[in-house]
Design a protein around this motif. Structure first.
Motif, PDB file in Angstrom:
ATOM      1  N   TYR A  12      14.998 -13.273 -28.797  1.00 40.72           N
ATOM      2  CA  TYR A  12      14.105 -13.211 -29.100  1.00 40.72           C
ATOM      3  C   TYR A  12      13.512 -14.829 -29.515  1.00 40.72           C
ATOM      4  O   TYR A  12      13.599 -14.203 -30.995  1.00 40.72           O
ATOM      5  CB  TYR A  12      12.818 -12.453 -28.633  1.00 40.72           C
ATOM      6  N   PRO A  13      12.730 -15.505 -29.062  1.00 39.07           N
ATOM      7  CA  PRO A  13      11.964 -15.978 -30.304  1.00 39.07           C
ATOM      8  C   PRO A  13      11.074 -15.583 -31.160  1.00 39.07           C
ATOM      9  O   PRO A  13      10.498 -14.402 -30.577  1.00 39.07           O
ATOM     10  CB  PRO A  13      10.271 -16.737 -28.841  1.00 39.07           C
ATOM     11  N   GLY A  14      11.185 -15.883 -32.627  1.00 37.61           N
ATOM     12  CA  GLY A  14      10.740 -14.946 -33.550  1.00 37.61           C
ATOM     13  C   GLY A  14      11.538 -13.608 -33.546  1.00 37.61           C
ATOM     14  O   GLY A  14      10.724 -13.104 -34.898  1.00 37.61           O
ATOM     15  N   CYS A  15      12.603 -13.355 -33.627  1.00 32.86           N
ATOM     16  CA  CYS A  15      12.823 -11.816 -34.183  1.00 32.86           C
ATOM     17  C   CYS A  15      14.141 -11.562 -33.001  1.00 32.86           C
ATOM     18  O   CYS A  15      14.294 -12.346 -32.041  1.00 32.86           O
ATOM     19  CB  CYS A  15      12.100 -10.822 -33.235  1.00 32.86           C
ATOM     20  N   ILE A  16      15.252 -10.921 -33.948  1.00 34.20           N
ATOM     21  CA  ILE A  16      16.458 -10.441 -33.064  1.00 34.20           C
ATOM     22  C   ILE A  16      15.873  -9.059 -32.766  1.00 34.20           C
ATOM     23  O   ILE A  16      16.326  -7.930 -34.141  1.00 34.20           O
ATOM     24  CB  ILE A  16      17.251 -10.810 -34.134  1.00 34.20           C
ATOM     25  N   ALA A  17      16.179  -9.010 -31.479  1.00 36.44           N
ATOM     26  CA  ALA A  17      15.735  -7.399 -30.738  1.00 36.44           C
ATOM     27  C   ALA A  17      16.686  -6.247 -30.991  1.00 36.44           C
ATOM     28  O   ALA A  17      16.767  -5.611 -31.547  1.00 36.44           O
ATOM     29  CB  ALA A  17      15.328  -7.247 -29.235  1.00 36.44           C
ATOM     30  N   ASN A  18      18.410  -6.818 -30.996  1.00 38.61           N
ATOM     31  CA  ASN A  18      18.962  -6.752 -31.290  1.00 38.61           C
ATOM     32  C   ASN A  18      20.538  -7.355 -31.626  1.00 38.61           C
ATOM     33  O   ASN A  18      20.955  -8.335 -31.415  1.00 38.61           O
ATOM     34  CB  ASN A  18      20.227  -6.138 -29.862  1.00 38.61           C
ATOM     35  N   ASP A  19      21.407  -7.144 -33.281  1.00 31.07           N
ATOM     36  CA  ASP A  19      22.464  -7.482 -34.108  1.00 31.07           C
ATOM     37  C   ASP A  19      23.619  -6.800 -33.717  1.00 31.07           C
ATOM     38  O   ASP A  19      23.326  -6.166 -34.757  1.00 31.07           O
ATOM     39  CB  ASP A  19      21.474  -7.630 -35.058  1.00 31.07           C
ATOM     40  N   ALA A  20      24.235  -7.844 -32.951  1.00 38.32           N
ATOM     41  CA  ALA A  20      25.510  -6.937 -32.953  1.00 38.32           C
ATOM     42  C   ALA A  20      25.499  -5.806 -32.591  1.00 38.32           C
ATOM     43  O   ALA A  20      26.188  -4.766 -33.713  1.00 38.32           O
ATOM     44  CB  ALA A  20      26.666  -7.832 -34.019  1.00 38.32           C
ATOM     45  N   VAL A  21      25.206  -5.522 -31.941  1.00 36.04           N
ATOM     46  CA  VAL A  21      25.463  -3.825 -31.716  1.00 36.04           C
ATOM     47  C   VAL A  21      25.965  -3.616 -30.829  1.00 36.04           C
ATOM     48  O   VAL A  21      26.786  -3.767 -30.180  1.00 36.04           O
ATOM     49  CB  VAL A  21      23.877  -3.257 -31.033  1.00 36.04           C
ATOM     50  N   SER A  22      27.026  -1.924 -31.020  1.00 33.36           N
ATOM     51  CA  SER A  22      28.856  -1.408 -31.089  1.00 33.36           C
ATOM     52  C   SER A  22      28.005  -0.026 -31.060  1.00 33.36           C
ATOM     53  O   SER A  22      27.290   0.327 -31.207  1.00 33.36           O
ATOM     54  CB  SER A  22      29.478  -1.807 -31.652  1.00 33.36           C
ATOM     55  N   LEU A  23      28.339   0.319 -29.694  1.00 32.97           N
ATOM     56  CA  LEU A  23      28.265   2.059 -29.652  1.00 32.97           C
ATOM     57  C   LEU A  23      29.436   2.033 -28.235  1.00 32.97           C
ATOM     58  O   LEU A  23      29.587   1.138 -27.337  1.00 32.97           O
ATOM     59  CB  LEU A  23      26.800   2.449 -29.463  1.00 32.97           C
TER      60      LEU A  23
END
Lengths: 360, 523
Positions: free
Chosen positions: B18-29
């Motif tokens: 999102y503008p200003g923050c990375i809510a999920n950064d390369a999430v794997s599961l």
């Protein structure tokens, strides 16, 4: 092109929006004049520049600014607290009616007390008219927008009844007008041969007063909190009913004083078409002026100019006087549209996004 | 459970910024069929964003998703449902004036349910199968929160469900309801449905889940098998290394009674208000009284009553020996009452205003000169003092309240009240939605204030918090107050009973009087 919400409200757009609205109004105005078969730029000159190109024109602008500014001062406090008083018009008219009646009673009186009594009667009458809306709002939770608008119509009809009936000039050839006010009941003018009266000082003084109230006192803080959120105001222990009464009464009083500045100033009697919609135009003033004292001073000059420009266009170009209302309406319309840009921005469509299939 | 089996759901490097923050950064599961998989993380770790991407509410910026070993690109919740996913959000989307059957019918297409009578029979059958007893003819507003959640779960189960996503499902439940829910989920998993369980409560994850993926700051910081991992290790993954958790707090030393509610009754003012009845409590100097209870059982009314926003219909409210029943909020604040409301933004603070102005919101009591004159430099200095004393992360006193994270704003609000030296402080959800670091600081500050002789009432849904902080405990249910007793005399099972309105005692006979006496004699 699409519209996207900004991360933070743009402070720049808060100030740019009224200027943008003015620009769009000028462009639309030029187009309109062209469509009416008038020279667009020449007509704009007639409307916006010619009226104030000499000293007399500037003094006439001050005459128009006086009632607009007085009404807008009261409305600014109301609107800051999100009390939507649309009734400055009615409060103005009722103030004029009672102030006029008192003035006619005092036609024979002399003394330093005469003018203060007249001004106070106008202020109290405007206050009383606003108090009706305050009572309905605090006691019955009746929406103040509706009640104040309806009270506007009642006040106008009361004025019509008065000038057709009890207050009609007995020597007036049956015209629906009151007698001309006695000279000692008129507000003193600042300069001979000009119509601008001491009421402009009252307006400027009150402007400083609300500026101080808004920025330096707990009252100003309380009304801003109430405007932001009623629950927070309640939680903090600010008495919102008291504030509603106070703000509506103050606003009504200011509209009443504005009425006296007209009736006991340039007009000099009660006539059916007393208010030229000052109470409504003041709403535009407050929004154009961003509810800031300095801003509303500038905006009241602009709106005052639309009155002068309308008259000038009538004389010079033979256009109907309603052109004033048209320009005022366009200003408000464009302002509201441009205010969208405070919280939103227009971005070019970089990639073509297919409408997503979020159904149901 | 062996790896390399067919996977129900697999996420590969999902990223959402999102503008200003990375809510999920390369999430794997990976989630296997029939697996109960926990997604663990603090508030703001990115759990909700991840769920929304899986359910198609939010589109990922990059990354891949496979469903039953086939790559999918979910276009929206309707598509997700078609694939066999169901989601129970934290805030239910039910119509209160409709019956259970009607609510469920609205969620399905007529082709899916046929007629309302058929649907009703299916609801009963599914309820029977999974132990989700519910009366399909009841109106939703008459159901408890736990029952409303059952409606949400049942409506997911009516379709051919392969993955059920639950967003913090236990946050609103009483302990017995939590136990019931866990049973239901186990049964579901046993039948092959995978479950994605979002939580930040370690003990629940331990009790229920086969695997856990831990998120911190939008990144996966680890995966583990909860049964084989110590809670301390999971907490470290969740919170980072630098944190020290406190699991005990020193006990208080109760003195004179500062605030007493005597047989208070408050009749409901509107259809959704709770009727407070027979509220009797004494709050002593130097103690923390903790009140448990599921939301909407009269907590709001009780706080409003003490703050002075709501008047009582009968009974009396005694503050320092004076009846304050008819005094205004302002007068009570002048007498030394502080209140921290549940809603940070909108009541406790105004989002659009600066911290300086937000400080004034309650400190106007002692920071206003004659005729309401405001000395802004002094008010700003006080705001700056709050910011530095309570370690509020903000760009300065001029920062707007909404620019702060929930935890930092809460620290500011509590600091604002504490700096005014209240004799009595009411804290409603003091650490709700606050990260553990901030919660820890808030807890310590409350204990400090108590030890200076203030009386503190903590109203919370977080039972861990109550057991940590409180000297005495009680619970609100349906507008009535349970007996109050010293913490040591209230086992969790007893508190759970009280939360459900069963005010009888479990084992030992504790009455209000003896409880108060015990507190008075403590130490």
């Amino acid at each position: 092109m699409r519209i996207e919400k900004r991360l933070h409200d743009s402070q720049l757009m808060v100030y740019l929006s009224p200027l943008l609205a003015l620009l769009l109004t000028l462009i639309s105005g030029a187009l309109l004049f062209a469509l009416l078969g008038r020279p667009p730029l020449g007509s704009l000159y007639t409307f916006f520049i010619a009226p104030i190109s000499d000293l007399y024109g500037l003094s006439e602008l001050a005459v128009k600014v006086t009632p607009l500014l007085l009404c807008a001062i009261g409305l600014t406090l109301c609107f800051k607290a999100k009390i939507w008083n649309i009734g400055a018009e009615g409060q103005f008219v009722f103030g004029a009616l009672i102030g006029g009646a008192v003035t006619l009673q005092l036609a024979e009186s002399e003394g330093f007390w005469v003018l203060p009594v007249i001004i106070a009667s106008g202020a109290l009458a405007g206050m009383a008219w606003a108090a009706i809306a305050a009572l309905l709002l605090t006691r019955f939770n009746a929406n103040e927008i509706l009640t104040t608008i309806m009270l506007n119509y009642i006040a106008v009809n009361l004025l019509l009844w008065a000038v057709h009936g009890p207050l009609k000039d007995p020597d007036g050839l049956n015209f629906p007008e009151s007698a001309l006010f006695a000279s000692q009941t008129l507000l003193p003018v600042l300069f001979e041969d000009y119509r601008v009266s001491i009421a402009i000082f009252i307006a400027l003084f009150m402007l400083v007063v609300i500026w101080v109230v808004l920025t330096r006192t707990l009252l100003g803080f309380q009304l801003r909190v109430m405007g932001e959120n009623h629950n927070a105001a309640r939680f903090a222990g600010f008495n919102s009913k008291k504030l509603i009464w106070l703000l509506l009464c103050f606003s009504g009083a200011m509209a009443g004083v504005a009425a006296i500045s007209e009736t006991n100033g340039p007009v000099g009697q009660l006539i059916p078409t007393l208010s030229l919609g000052y109470g409504y135009a003041a709403i535009i003033v407050v929004f154009m002026g961003r509810m800031h004292p300095l801003g509303i001073l500038l905006a009241s000059c602009l709106l005052g100019l639309t009155y002068l420009g309308g008259e000038m266009a009538q004389i010079d170009q033979g256009l109907p006087k309603s052109i004033t209302g048209l320009f005022q309406g366009m200003l408000l319309f464009y302002l509201l549209a441009c205010d969208l840009l405070i919280s939103y921005r227009v971005v070019p469509n970089s990639r073509s996004v297919k409408p997503s299939a979020i159904t149901q | 459970m062996s790896e390399k089996k067919a996977m129900r759901l697999e996420l590969l490097s999902l990223t959402k910024a999102y503008p200003g923050c990375i809510a999920n950064d390369a999430v794997s599961l990976q989630v296997a069929p029939g697996e109960i998989h926990a997604l663990l993380g603090e508030n703001g770790a990115g759990k909700s964003t991840l769920m929304k991407m899986i359910y198609g509410v939010v589109k990922p910026d990059s990354g891949q998703m496979t469903w039953n070993d086939r790559e999918v690109n979910i276009t929206g919740p309707a598509h997700a449902r078609q694939l066999g996913m169901g989601m129970v959000f934290q805030h239910f989307s039910l119509f209160e004036t409709l019956t259970v059957t009607e609510n469920i019918a609205l969620y399905l297409t007529p082709a899916e349910y046929g007629t309302l009578d058929l649907l009703r029979a299916r609801i009963l059958a599914v309820g029977d199968e999974y132990g989700l007893a519910i009366n399909p003819d009841r109106l939703v507003h008459s159901l408890s929160v736990g029952e409303q959640q059952r409606v949400e779960i049942i409506r997911c189960l009516l379709q051919d469900i392969q993955l059920l996503i639950l967003d913090e499902p236990t946050a609103v439940l009483t302990p017995p309801e939590v136990a019931q829910l866990i049973e239901v989920l186990k049964k579901l998993a046993h039948k092959g449905c995978s479950i994605l369980f979002i939580s930040h409560k370690l003990h629940e994850v331990n009790a229920l889940c086969d695997k856990a993926t831990i998120l911190r700051g939008g990144k996966v910081t680890g995966t583990c098998i909860p049964r084989e991992t110590s809670p301390g290790e999971m907490a470290r993954l969740m919170l980072g290394d630098e944190l020290e958790l406190q699991d005990t707090m020193p006990a208080g030393n109760a003195g004179e009674c500062l605030l007493a509610l005597d047989k208070i009754e408050v009749k409901p003012r509107d259809a959704f208000a709770i009727h407070l009845q027979d509220i009797e409590l004494q709050l002593h100097a130097g103690e923390i009284l903790g009140l448990a209870g599921v939301a909407g059982n009269g907590q709001d009314e009780l706080v409003d009553l003490i703050n002075g926003e709501l008047g009582s219909d009968s009974g009396s409210l005694i503050f320092h020996g004076k009846d304050i029943g008819n005094t205004s909020v302002q007068e009570r604040r002048n007498m030394g009452l502080g209140v921290v409301p549940a809603d940070r933004i909108g009541r406790g603070a105004l989002g659009n205003m600066s911290l300086t102005e937000n400080n004034l919101l309650t400190s106007y009591i002692n920071q206003t000169g004659k005729f309401g004159w405001l000395n802004w430099p002094a008010i700003k200095a006080r705001a700056a003092e709050i910011i530095s004393t309570y370690k509020v992360k903000a760009t300065g006193a001029e920062a707007s309240a909404k620019s702060l994270s929930g935890g930092n704003l809460q620290k500011f609000i509590i600091g604002r009240e504490i700096l005014q030296n209240p004799n009595v402080l009411v804290c409603f959800h003091p650490t709700w939605g606050v990260d553990v670091g901030a919660a820890n600081l808030i807890h310590q500050e409350l204990i400090k204030l108590r030890d200076k002789g203030a009386a503190i009432l903590v109203i919370s849904e977080d039972l861990d918090e109550l057991y940590l902080l409180a000297d005495r405990l009680g619970a609100l249910c349906g507008g009535r107050l349970s007996p109050l007793a010293p913490k040591s005399a209230v086992p969790l099972a007893q508190l759970g009973q009280w939360m459900t309105g069963n005010f009888g005692t479990l084992s030992t006979g504790i009455s209000t009087d003896t409880a108060a006496a015990e507190v008075a004699h403590a130490h």
